[in-house]
Design an enzyme around this catalytic site. Sequence first.
Site, mmCIF file in Angstrom:
data_model
loop_
_atom_site.group_PDB
_atom_site.id
_atom_site.type_symbol
_atom_site.label_atom_id
_atom_site.label_comp_id
_atom_site.label_asym_id
_atom_site.label_seq_id
_atom_site.Cartn_x
_atom_site.Cartn_y
_atom_site.Cartn_z
ATOM 1 N N GLU A 264 -7.537 -8.480 -3.109
ATOM 2 C CA GLU A 264 -7.482 -9.340 -4.290
ATOM 3 C C GLU A 264 -6.083 -9.893 -4.531
ATOM 4 O O GLU A 264 -5.920 -11.025 -4.990
ATOM 5 C CB GLU A 264 -8.021 -8.630 -5.529
ATOM 6 C CG GLU A 264 -7.407 -7.289 -5.834
ATOM 7 C CD GLU A 264 -8.121 -6.106 -5.213
ATOM 8 O OE1 GLU A 264 -8.189 -6.022 -3.975
ATOM 9 O OE2 GLU A 264 -8.593 -5.244 -5.968
ATOM 10 N N CYS B 58 -3.633 -4.350 -8.909
ATOM 11 C CA CYS B 58 -4.421 -5.587 -8.828
ATOM 12 C C CYS B 58 -4.988 -5.978 -10.185
ATOM 13 O O CYS B 58 -5.045 -7.161 -10.517
ATOM 14 C CB CYS B 58 -5.512 -5.445 -7.776
ATOM 15 S SG CYS B 58 -4.811 -5.307 -6.106
#
Length: 159
Positions: free
Chosen positions: A65, A96
């Site tokens: 991500e 993240c």
Amino acid sequence: MNTTESTPTELDLRMMRRALELADQAQQIGEVPVGAVVYETDTGTILGEGSNTRECDKNPTGHAEFTAILNACKAIDDWRLNHCTLVVTLEPCPMCAGLIVNARVGRLVYGADDPKAGAVRSLYNLCDDERLNHRSDIIAGVMAQESSEVLKAFFKRLR
């Protein structure tokens, strides 16, 4: 708006299938099989993709991500992704999840829960914490079984 949704769209499912393809590519090079896609929510245009590269790059930020978000920001020449959806096969970790908040990702769709490091639902609720300056709409558990099976098979082969 930023409320938790319960039903993924057909586009979310298509993007999750793409994220699973990216996860498979990662596993083929010895990386933990996680894949991510950032797309414009209204148009479905893919702006960024990523898979784990931590082992290959010897870089702790080499999360799927993280890479997908950076690629999306470069694609639109802006750090704000309010109009975008991030689809990822595994619940984001604290790093993240923090990036999702800071990049102002509008929607987050993820597959498998991560009971050891998940910072969206499992351990923390960073992406929709009302104390923070941004909250994402969240759809959890999309194609969770498929995402989980890929991870379980990978770790079983390592043992």
